[in-house]
Design an enzyme around this catalytic site. Structure first.
Site, mmCIF file in Angstrom:
data_model
loop_
_atom_site.group_PDB
_atom_site.id
_atom_site.type_symbol
_atom_site.label_atom_id
_atom_site.label_comp_id
_atom_site.label_asym_id
_atom_site.label_seq_id
_atom_site.Cartn_x
_atom_site.Cartn_y
_atom_site.Cartn_z
ATOM 1 N N LYS A 167 0.843 -1.217 0.000
ATOM 2 C CA LYS A 167 0.000 0.000 0.000
ATOM 3 C C LYS A 167 0.872 1.260 0.000
ATOM 4 O O LYS A 167 0.709 2.142 -0.838
ATOM 5 C CB LYS A 167 -0.926 0.028 1.233
ATOM 6 C CG LYS A 167 -1.838 -1.171 1.345
ATOM 7 C CD LYS A 167 -2.752 -1.068 2.549
ATOM 8 C CE LYS A 167 -2.079 -1.179 3.893
ATOM 9 N NZ LYS A 167 -1.468 -2.495 4.180
ATOM 10 N N ARG A 187 -10.634 -0.182 8.345
ATOM 11 C CA ARG A 187 -10.236 -1.576 8.514
ATOM 12 C C ARG A 187 -11.331 -2.392 9.168
ATOM 13 O O ARG A 187 -11.101 -3.536 9.581
ATOM 14 C CB ARG A 187 -8.990 -1.652 9.387
ATOM 15 C CG ARG A 187 -7.811 -1.025 8.700
ATOM 16 C CD ARG A 187 -6.528 -1.472 9.305
ATOM 17 N NE ARG A 187 -5.500 -0.565 8.875
ATOM 18 C CZ ARG A 187 -4.264 -0.913 8.632
ATOM 19 N NH1 ARG A 187 -3.881 -2.154 8.788
ATOM 20 N NH2 ARG A 187 -3.385 -0.030 8.251
ATOM 21 N N ARG A 217 11.438 -5.177 5.403
ATOM 22 C CA ARG A 217 11.170 -3.747 5.146
ATOM 23 C C ARG A 217 12.106 -2.855 5.971
ATOM 24 O O ARG A 217 12.383 -3.109 7.134
ATOM 25 C CB ARG A 217 9.729 -3.406 5.498
ATOM 26 C CG ARG A 217 9.480 -1.899 5.407
ATOM 27 C CD ARG A 217 8.037 -1.513 5.493
ATOM 28 N NE ARG A 217 7.295 -2.265 6.459
ATOM 29 C CZ ARG A 217 5.976 -2.330 6.475
ATOM 30 N NH1 ARG A 217 5.282 -1.701 5.545
ATOM 31 N NH2 ARG A 217 5.348 -3.014 7.396
ATOM 32 N N ARG A 253 10.480 -0.864 11.538
ATOM 33 C CA ARG A 253 9.316 -0.639 12.402
ATOM 34 C C ARG A 253 9.258 -1.659 13.527
ATOM 35 O O ARG A 253 9.581 -2.832 13.310
ATOM 36 C CB ARG A 253 8.028 -0.711 11.567
ATOM 37 C CG ARG A 253 7.523 0.654 11.169
ATOM 38 C CD ARG A 253 6.430 0.612 10.151
ATOM 39 N NE ARG A 253 5.322 -0.297 10.437
ATOM 40 C CZ ARG A 253 4.280 -0.443 9.655
ATOM 41 N NH1 ARG A 253 4.188 0.264 8.541
ATOM 42 N NH2 ARG A 253 3.319 -1.286 9.955
ATOM 43 N N ARG A 282 -1.115 -9.267 12.749
ATOM 44 C CA ARG A 282 -1.690 -8.254 11.852
ATOM 45 C C ARG A 282 -2.438 -8.913 10.693
ATOM 46 O O ARG A 282 -3.506 -8.456 10.283
ATOM 47 C CB ARG A 282 -0.581 -7.327 11.345
ATOM 48 C CG ARG A 282 -0.114 -6.352 12.429
ATOM 49 C CD ARG A 282 1.305 -5.849 12.204
ATOM 50 N NE ARG A 282 1.488 -5.159 10.944
ATOM 51 C CZ ARG A 282 2.685 -4.960 10.365
ATOM 52 N NH1 ARG A 282 3.784 -5.399 10.936
ATOM 53 N NH2 ARG A 282 2.760 -4.309 9.234
#
Ligand code: AP5
Length: 256
Positions: free
Chosen positions: A68, A144, A179, A208, A219
């Site tokens: 995203k 969400r 990431r 993160r 998640r």
């Protein structure tokens, strides 16, 4: 003019990717520059594109690490929409230590969705800025849940298009743990797929706190248990994209 999105063109072929930004712009040509408006009729389906103008209102959704944020970088660069990321708003609130941020932190640390009371007002306020109204917006990671969709629908906030990135779970964990983020530019990297351009950038990359395999699985679970309800809220505006190809290819499909 000269831009496939802005210029008149033939009706798109009815494929999954035949959306979208152009269709949404055409739909709202001449619309008032206001992010709040009467809810759009559902189930409009895809439509022929003629001329596009006016600010676009786009939602982008997908599982954790489906791409995203990466697609948002490309969309913003090309279309100048205002990017509003619920995750970024929450992380900023946590960093600032606001009451909503303090409450959100424990949920985010676990990989759970934060309560609506933390996130809805934040998002509504971000959509209600002059820049978002004038340039159009790209809402990333919200809603969400059905209750979040209802909360903004009650304010007359509806998307012209709802983009859904489709990536199988087994690819997502690898993307999450690889990431890296550049705190100076905000750019998203991946140790394998998008390594940094220089040693200088590499030296300042951060990870993160929720980008561990364990939290990624929580998640993912959250995503799967809520997304069907969200999809049903935007059934007429959803276009699904294959998010497994290279990021440039995903973007090419998305802007067709
Ligand atoms: P949020 O920050 O929104 O995280 P997320 O949904 O888990 O999504 P990500 O940011 O992890 O991934 P992305 O899809 O943007 O992928 P990216 O482009 O970076 O939310 C974080 C937390 O905040 C939530 O867990 C929750 O606690 C809370 N929260 C947020 N919104 C909320 C809401 N509305 N309600 C309640 N709680 C909320 O890409 C990932 C990696 O893959 C990168 O390394 C990238 O380089 C790589 N990559 C991207 N595209 C490709 C490609 N095509 N091929 C190969 N690699 C790729």
């Amino acid at each position: 003019p000269g831009d496939a999105i802005l210029a008149p063109r033939a009706a798109p072929t009815p494929t999954m990717a035949s959306f979208t930004l152009a269709a949404s712009a055409a739909k709202f040509a001449g619309a008032k520059l206001d992010s709040r408006r009467a809810p759009a009729p559902r189930a409009q389906g895809r439509r022929a594109v003629t001329v596009s103008a006016g600010p676009k209102r786009v939602m982008i959704a997908g599982a954790p690490a489906s791409g995203k944020g990466t697609q948002c970088e490309l969309i913003v660069e090309k279309y100048g929409l205002v990017h509003i990321s619920a995750g970024d708003l929450l992380r900023a609130a946590v960093k600032e230590g606001t009451p909503a941020g303090l409450e959100a932190k424990e949920y985010m640390d676990r990989g759970d969705l934060v309560p609506d009371s933390c996130v809805v007002t934040m998002v509504v306020d971000a959509l209600d800025t002059p820049a978002a109204k004038e340039k159009g917006w790209l809402l990333d990671g919200y809603p969400r849940s059905a209750s979040q969709a209802d909360a903004i629908a009650e304010q007359g906030i509806e998307p012209d298009s709802f983009l859904l990135l489709d990536v199988p779970d087994e690819k997502l964990v690898e993307r999450v743990v690889g990431r890296r983020l550049d705190p100076e530019t905000g750019k998203i990297y991946h140790v394998k797929y998008f390594p940094p351009e220089s040693d200088e950038v590499a030296a300042r990359l951060t990870q993160r706190a929720d980008d561990t395999e364990e939290k990624a699985r929580v998640r993912l679970e959250q995503f799967h248990s809520n997304m069907k309800a969200v999809e049903s809220c935007y059934a007429g505006n959803i276009v699904k994209f294959d998010g497994t190809t290279k990021k440039e290819q995903v973007f090419d499909n998305l802007k067709k």
